[in-house]
Design a protein around this motif. Structure first.
Motif, PDB file in Angstrom:
ATOM      1  N   ASP A  40     -10.321  15.159  11.779  1.00 50.81           N
ATOM      2  CA  ASP A  40     -10.954  13.822  12.599  1.00 50.81           C
ATOM      3  C   ASP A  40     -10.870  12.508  11.627  1.00 50.81           C
ATOM      4  OD1 ASP A  40     -12.094  15.370  14.407  1.00 50.81           O
ATOM      5  OD2 ASP A  40     -13.955  15.401  13.484  1.00 50.81           O
ATOM      6  N   ILE A  41     -10.843  12.745  10.316  1.00 52.73           N
ATOM      7  CA  ILE A  41     -10.372  11.538   9.400  1.00 52.73           C
ATOM      8  C   ILE A  41      -9.317  11.168   9.707  1.00 52.73           C
ATOM      9  CG2 ILE A  41     -10.402  10.910   6.872  1.00 52.73           C
ATOM     10  CD1 ILE A  41     -12.299  13.008   6.039  1.00 52.73           C
ATOM     11  N   SER A  90     -10.759  -1.115  11.746  1.00 56.86           N
ATOM     12  CA  SER A  90     -10.105   0.043  11.711  1.00 56.86           C
ATOM     13  C   SER A  90     -10.394   1.265  12.321  1.00 56.86           C
ATOM     14  CB  SER A  90      -9.950   0.496   9.876  1.00 56.86           C
ATOM     15  OG  SER A  90     -11.389   0.686   9.516  1.00 56.86           O
ATOM     16  N   TYR A  91     -11.381   1.190  13.038  1.00 58.57           N
ATOM     17  CA  TYR A  91     -11.752   2.244  13.942  1.00 58.57           C
ATOM     18  C   TYR A  91     -10.677   2.740  14.944  1.00 58.57           C
ATOM     19  CZ  TYR A  91     -14.261   5.701  16.983  1.00 58.57           C
ATOM     20  OH  TYR A  91     -14.419   6.671  17.702  1.00 58.57           O
ATOM     21  N   ARG A  92     -10.282   3.826  14.712  1.00 57.89           N
ATOM     22  CA  ARG A  92      -9.019   4.532  15.412  1.00 57.89           C
ATOM     23  C   ARG A  92      -7.641   3.875  15.536  1.00 57.89           C
ATOM     24  NH1 ARG A  92      -9.771   8.821  17.871  1.00 57.89           N
ATOM     25  NH2 ARG A  92     -12.042   9.718  17.988  1.00 57.89           N
ATOM     26  N   GLN A  93      -7.725   2.685  15.119  1.00 53.56           N
ATOM     27  CA  GLN A  93      -6.343   2.007  15.151  1.00 53.56           C
ATOM     28  C   GLN A  93      -6.324   0.774  14.461  1.00 53.56           C
ATOM     29  OE1 GLN A  93      -4.320   1.072  18.816  1.00 53.56           O
ATOM     30  NE2 GLN A  93      -2.359   0.485  17.802  1.00 53.56           N
ATOM     31  N   PHE A 104       1.102  -7.561   2.913  1.00 55.22           N
ATOM     32  CA  PHE A 104       0.228  -7.004   4.156  1.00 55.22           C
ATOM     33  C   PHE A 104       0.171  -5.432   4.192  1.00 55.22           C
ATOM     34  CE2 PHE A 104      -0.417  -5.504   8.608  1.00 55.22           C
ATOM     35  CZ  PHE A 104      -1.522  -6.090   8.782  1.00 55.22           C
ATOM     36  N   SER A 105       1.497  -4.666   4.029  1.00 51.04           N
ATOM     37  CA  SER A 105       1.337  -3.229   3.976  1.00 51.04           C
ATOM     38  C   SER A 105       0.663  -2.791   2.760  1.00 51.04           C
ATOM     39  CB  SER A 105       3.010  -2.844   3.920  1.00 51.04           C
ATOM     40  OG  SER A 105       3.772  -3.421   2.645  1.00 51.04           O
ATOM     41  N   ASP A 106       0.648  -3.403   1.693  1.00 52.69           N
ATOM     42  CA  ASP A 106      -0.077  -3.163   0.571  1.00 52.69           C
ATOM     43  C   ASP A 106      -1.715  -3.229   1.119  1.00 52.69           C
ATOM     44  OD1 ASP A 106       2.206  -2.743  -1.145  1.00 52.69           O
ATOM     45  OD2 ASP A 106       1.902  -4.859  -1.951  1.00 52.69           O
ATOM     46  N   ILE A 107      -2.080  -4.107   1.624  1.00 54.53           N
ATOM     47  CA  ILE A 107      -3.465  -4.222   1.800  1.00 54.53           C
ATOM     48  C   ILE A 107      -3.754  -2.942   3.126  1.00 54.53           C
ATOM     49  CG2 ILE A 107      -5.408  -5.607   3.027  1.00 54.53           C
ATOM     50  CD1 ILE A 107      -3.661  -8.071   2.132  1.00 54.53           C
ATOM     51  N   VAL A 108      -3.245  -2.651   3.923  1.00 50.89           N
ATOM     52  CA  VAL A 108      -3.110  -1.736   4.962  1.00 50.89           C
ATOM     53  C   VAL A 108      -3.536  -0.364   3.894  1.00 50.89           C
ATOM     54  CG1 VAL A 108      -2.018  -0.277   6.666  1.00 50.89           C
ATOM     55  CG2 VAL A 108      -1.969  -2.776   6.823  1.00 50.89           C
ATOM     56  N   LEU A 166      -8.246   7.120  10.884  1.00 48.49           N
ATOM     57  CA  LEU A 166      -7.239   6.159  10.054  1.00 48.49           C
ATOM     58  C   LEU A 166      -6.120   5.962  10.940  1.00 48.49           C
ATOM     59  CD1 LEU A 166      -7.942   7.684   6.567  1.00 48.49           C
ATOM     60  CD2 LEU A 166      -9.039   5.859   7.301  1.00 48.49           C
ATOM     61  N   GLY A 167      -6.016   6.419  12.110  1.00 46.04           N
ATOM     62  CA  GLY A 167      -4.976   6.083  12.834  1.00 46.04           C
ATOM     63  C   GLY A 167      -3.599   6.884  12.817  1.00 46.04           C
ATOM     64  N   TYR A 168      -3.864   7.940  12.218  1.00 44.73           N
ATOM     65  CA  TYR A 168      -2.677   9.019  11.935  1.00 44.73           C
ATOM     66  C   TYR A 168      -2.643   9.973  13.244  1.00 44.73           C
ATOM     67  CZ  TYR A 168      -2.328   7.537   7.226  1.00 44.73           C
ATOM     68  OH  TYR A 168      -2.283   6.859   5.916  1.00 44.73           O
ATOM     69  N   GLU A 169      -1.278   9.886  13.819  1.00 44.27           N
ATOM     70  CA  GLU A 169      -1.193  10.715  15.004  1.00 44.27           C
ATOM     71  C   GLU A 169      -0.992  12.152  14.581  1.00 44.27           C
ATOM     72  OE1 GLU A 169       1.782   9.264  17.592  1.00 44.27           O
ATOM     73  OE2 GLU A 169       1.061   7.423  17.943  1.00 44.27           O
ATOM     74  N   GLU A 170      -0.339  12.508  13.330  1.00 40.93           N
ATOM     75  CA  GLU A 170      -0.242  13.844  12.971  1.00 40.93           C
ATOM     76  C   GLU A 170      -1.112  14.105  11.772  1.00 40.93           C
ATOM     77  OE1 GLU A 170       3.864  15.005  12.640  1.00 40.93           O
ATOM     78  OE2 GLU A 170       4.000  14.684  14.829  1.00 40.93           O
TER      79      GLU A 170
END
Length: 342
Positions: A305-306, A248-251, A280-284, A310-314
């Motif tokens: 940074d957090i 899960s690092y960065r993406q 699957f979406s629940d696990i994400v 976690l992959g949030y662009e905004e």
């Protein structure tokens, strides 16, 4: 320093367990004493043992692309190997040169070389043909592992994933779609070499060495969480959770990547998870919430940074998601945790 080949062997066994194969059983079939391997960091496997380990791992997981998928999942677990490279390099080019100097510690089947022209930087993994012909399973799976791991480590050095120009393989590619998915560029089999090329401009970019502490923190949390759960006996939803957590690092890996890792089509994976009363979406969501709370509880990481980790662009999207999970903003939740600790 722990032997790097020993570390790769343990990571391979851990990944096989994630795929539902008992590490002790895999070792027994491969002529390896698992108890000794697990406790003795100086134990070295023979080339024959490594050959059997790769062969049996691919057979027991029913994954002919085991080395490819292992490399894809190795990104976080290898921080102990690449940490020194990250900490001693300022640019991607320097990191590549430093990593090349360490490559011989991993294997004698391939020799690492970098070539550069005005447009392209190419990483070459040149075969020791006498050795690769003698140990074909190791050569094939470890070759796939090396090249995909190199790509993922480059991704980890920069804010966004790089876009390779080409990937070349000396052997026939059995699943062109899967190789293209992983490498994100044109791939060619029977090309006479194992290599990956990317635009030379990436070499001059500064690496994200400041994020190493965040990466290392994530590795520690993943290790601790996985130690509390069953491994090869785990339900599919638990193994998918661990896979997402470890990658899960960065993406966050997408449904297609996770499904391929477990030898399912995306639709089939969704169906099997449905049989365990989850999606699957629940696990994400569970993974993101767990990591967000761990990062916030640690106290020293900025919320922006957090969100990026976690992959949030905004950042706003992360703030909305966190409020949905907890009813609080990240800052308020962290203050509440710190007050409770105090």
């Amino acid at each position: 320093m722990e032997d790097l080949q020993h570390r790769v062997a343990l990571a391979l066994l851990s990944y096989a367990a994630q795929r539902g194969v008992a590490a002790s059983h895999l070792c027994r079939l491969s002529g390896i004493d698992y108890a000794v391997l697990a406790r003795d960091a100086s134990m070295q496997l023979t080339p024959v043992q490594f050959e059997q380990l790769w062969k049996n791992a691919a057979h027991l997981t029913q994954d002919s692309l085991f080395g490819l998928h292992f490399g894809e999942s190795m990104q976080l677990a290898a921080l102990g190997v690449v940490g020194q490279v990250i900490l001693t390099s300022n640019t991607v080019g320097e990191a590549l040169d430093h990593a090349g100097a360490m490559a011989h510690l991993l294997t004698d089947l391939y020799r690492f070389r970098i070539s550069r022209d005005s447009r392209t930087t190419t990483l070459h993994f040149m075969e020791n043909t006498r050795r690769t012909q003698r140990y074909p399973h190791t050569a094939r799976h470890f070759g796939d592992y090396l090249i995909v791991f190199a790509l993922h480590e480059l991704d980890g050095l920069l804010p966004k994933r790089i876009e390779p120009l080409s990937a070349r393989f000396p052997y026939v590619i059995p699943d062109h779609h899967e190789y293209t998915r992983i490498f994100r560029c044109p791939v060619k089999g029977k090309a006479g070499e194992l290599s990956i090329g990317f635009h030379r401009r990436y070499e001059d970019l500064a690496i994200l060495s400041a994020d190493y502490s965040l990466q290392n923190f994530l590795l520690q949390r993943v290790t601790a969480m996985c130690a509390r759960e069953p491994d090869e006996a785990a339900l599919l939803k638990q193994r998918v959770f661990h896979y997402l957590l470890s990658n899960s690092y960065r993406q966050m890996p997408g449904l297609e990547a996770v499904a391929a890792n477990f030898n399912f089509s995306p639709r089939s994976l969704q169906r099997h998870l449905g049989e365990e009363d989850t999606r699957f979406s629940d696990i994400v969501t569970r993974v993101r919430q767990q990591l967000a709370q761990d990062y916030l509880r640690a106290g020293q990481y900025p919320i922006k940074d957090i969100a990026a980790m976690l992959g949030y662009e905004e950042q706003r999207a992360f703030l909305r998601a966190f409020h949905r999970w907890t009813g609080l903003s990240p800052a308020a939740w962290r203050r509440q945790q710190q007050a409770g600790i105090a």
